[in-house]
Motif scaffolding. Structure first.
Motif, PDB file in Angstrom:
ATOM      1  N   SER A  12      45.402  49.868  38.252  1.00 20.27           N
ATOM      2  CA  SER A  12      47.186  50.658  38.068  1.00 20.27           C
ATOM      3  C   SER A  12      47.145  51.038  36.387  1.00 20.27           C
ATOM      4  N   ARG A 131      49.852  44.613  48.380  1.00 21.37           N
ATOM      5  CA  ARG A 131      50.157  45.160  47.249  1.00 21.37           C
ATOM      6  C   ARG A 131      49.940  46.863  47.324  1.00 21.37           C
ATOM      7  N   ARG A 134      53.466  48.697  46.399  1.00 21.14           N
ATOM      8  CA  ARG A 134      53.793  48.746  44.994  1.00 21.14           C
ATOM      9  C   ARG A 134      52.719  49.944  44.286  1.00 21.14           C
ATOM     10  N   SER A 137      52.563  53.434  44.357  1.00 18.78           N
ATOM     11  CA  SER A 137      54.274  53.718  43.517  1.00 18.78           C
ATOM     12  C   SER A 137      54.172  54.337  42.083  1.00 18.78           C
ATOM     13  N   MET A 307      59.940  51.556  44.257  1.00 18.86           N
ATOM     14  CA  MET A 307      58.210  49.736  43.772  1.00 18.86           C
ATOM     15  C   MET A 307      59.197  48.659  44.436  1.00 18.86           C
ATOM     16  N   ALA A 308      60.076  49.043  44.924  1.00 21.78           N
ATOM     17  CA  ALA A 308      60.396  46.751  44.591  1.00 21.78           C
ATOM     18  C   ALA A 308      60.473  47.313  46.068  1.00 21.78           C
ATOM     19  N   ASP A 311      56.432  47.956  49.478  1.00 23.26           N
ATOM     20  CA  ASP A 311      55.874  46.923  50.686  1.00 23.26           C
ATOM     21  C   ASP A 311      56.883  45.284  51.350  1.00 23.26           C
ATOM     22  N   ARG A 312      58.143  45.446  50.936  1.00 26.87           N
ATOM     23  CA  ARG A 312      59.197  44.327  51.701  1.00 26.87           C
ATOM     24  C   ARG A 312      59.651  45.191  52.435  1.00 26.87           C
ATOM     25  N   LYS A 437      52.652  49.749  56.442  1.00 27.28           N
ATOM     26  CA  LYS A 437      52.469  48.165  55.520  1.00 27.28           C
ATOM     27  C   LYS A 437      51.337  47.181  55.168  1.00 27.28           C
TER      28      LYS A 437
END
Length: 461
Positions: A12, A131, A134, A137, A307-308, A311-312, A437
């Motif tokens: 990362s 993940r 995120r 990103s 970013m938040a 993935d949701r 996703k």
């Protein structure tokens, strides 16, 4: 810290540093430009070339990085990028002539183009599916952070002396400071692993297994290796021509259109010419630094939103929402220019567009393009996508002043054109883009074989 956490953190950081250098290199010229112009006594044409020289390097950098990363590995190409950034930083700070300066900036552009292709692929090939969005990103976050912090670095250096000092030396420190993060990226890469999927494609299963076990455990490694084997169409590298065959035609179109729309929505018209636009807004933003900070801060904050949520909520819903908001914001800005509305409403319209772009069309095309191709072709496919984004970026940067200053078009119609491009992107995403996703890279690559098979069957019937 566990081995699993440290491996993901290291990868990362590499992606984030790659993005940061991308952002720094593209933004630093804005602070140095006026002093370069005075030092080299540049004509307007030469000033434009000074600003565009790095972008011109991005195009071949992106074109060749895919082949190199497929042949030699993602990590080795990132080593090369770090060296190119460092050489460019030092050389552009101490050029013997204006021609040398242009060459030095072109060298940095090669690094930008290559890293913008490799970093999203590198992190996508190691990140767990849950993940991946995120972590992917982080590359875009690094870009935005690099652009934002460069404003303060330039301002800090500018404040160390008067106009004469900045003309003689200040711009050199602005450009040369990039050597520090370049050294940081180089140091991280000595400890960073190679992409496990590239290792598998290269026949180095033992190394790939060990790395995947570090990331997710033995069961995870077995699943990923089994999926990679099932998805493999052959050993080693794929052929460039395969990208244009029936199997990958659809993902290639998706990659090219997403990258083109991300630029033709007008984002860099605002990033490069925010002073002119904010002056038209008449809200008291009196200099380029203040205007850029406002744009940069909104860009940074809403990148966190992406970013938040990526993935949701998923890539597709976020893109649909962001593009719809862009259409509204750009249309409103165009209408306000036609109506002669200035002040806070116009400023808000511009900032809403920046926010919508940062939470969707900024990061997500990089993520999606790094997900939807097979390992054997991922590098080459990302080269094509990255080539498109840099050519599109250059086209927008060149055409905005001509459109904006043309009496028959003007700023109002210019923003309507960008709104129309965003609307076309919205329709395209709604019709063409599947959700990615939570699915492995092998599952995403395999779906195109199924679609191609169905299309062939339908054509025969």
């Amino acid at each position: 810290m566990s081995t699993r956490s440290s491996t993901l953190l290291l990868v990362s950081l590499v992606a984030g540093f790659g993005g940061f250098l991308f952002g720094y290199d593209t933004a630093v010229i804005n602070g140095a430009n006026q002093y370069l112009k005075a030092y080299f006594q540049l004509t307007p044409f030469q000033e434009g070339i000074a600003g565009a020289s790095a972008i011109l390097g991005c195009i071949p950098g992106a074109m060749f990085a895919g082949f190199l990363s497929d042949r030699f590995g993602r990590r080795r190409v990132l080593f090369l990028c770090a060296i190119l950034y460092g050489v460019s930083a030092v050389w552009s700070a101490v050029p013997g002539s204006f021609i040398e300066f242009l060459i030095a900036r072109f060298v940095g552009g090669l690094g930008i183009g290559a890293s913008s292709m490799v970093c999203p692929v590198y992190i996508a090939e190691l990140a767990p599916a849950a993940r991946r969005g995120r972590l992917g990103s982080l590359f875009q976050f690094g870009i935005v952070l690099g652009i934002f912090l460069t404003l303060f670095v330039n301002a800090l250096i500018q404040g160390l002396g008067d106009e004469a000092w900045n003309t003689a030396r200040g711009w050199r420190w602005m450009l040369g400071a990039e050597a520090l993060p370049a050294l940081g990226l180089l140091g991280l890469l000595f400890a960073a692993p190679e992409s496990p999927r590239w290792l598998l494609a290269a026949g180095r299963e033992k190394e790939a297994r060990g790395l995947l076990e570090n990331v997710g455990g033995a069961a995870y490694a077995n699943e990923e290796i089994a999926a990679a084997r099932a998805a493999a169409t052959g050993s080693g590298e794929g052929r460039f021509g395969e990208l244009f065959g029936a199997r990958f035609r659809t993902p290639l179109v998706i990659a090219v259109v997403l990258m083109a729309v991300s630029q033709f929505s007008g984002i860099n018209a605002i990033m490069y010419y925010s002073t002119k636009i904010f002056t038209s807004a008449g809200v008291g933003v009196e200099n380029a630094f203040s205007a850029s900070v406002v744009v940069g801060l909104v860009n940074l904050v809403f990148t966190f939103v992406a970013m938040a949520l990526v993935d949701r909520a998923g890539r597709r819903p976020l893109l649909l929402a962001g593009l719809a908001l862009q259409v509204v914001a750009l249309g409103a800005v165009g209408a306000m220019f036609f109506a002669g509305v200035s002040g806070l409403p116009l400023l808000i319209g511009v900032l809403v567009f920046i926010a919508a772009f940062a939470m969707a069309l900024g990061p997500i095309p990089w993520i999606v393009c790094s997900e939807i191709f097979s390992t054997q072709l991922r590098g080459r496919a990302m080269s094509v996508a990255t080539f498109v984004i840099w050519v599109s970026c250059y086209a927008v940067a060149q055409t905005f002043p001509m459109l904006n200053d043309n009496p028959a078009i003007g700023p109002g119609m210019t923003f309507f054109i960008y709104a129309a491009c965003s609307l076309a992107g919205l329709v395209f995403v709604f019709v063409m883009l599947p959700e990615t996703k939570g699915r492995t890279l092998e599952q995403l690559a395999a779906q195109w074989s199924v679609r191609a098979g169905k299309s062939s069957t339908s054509a025969r019937n």
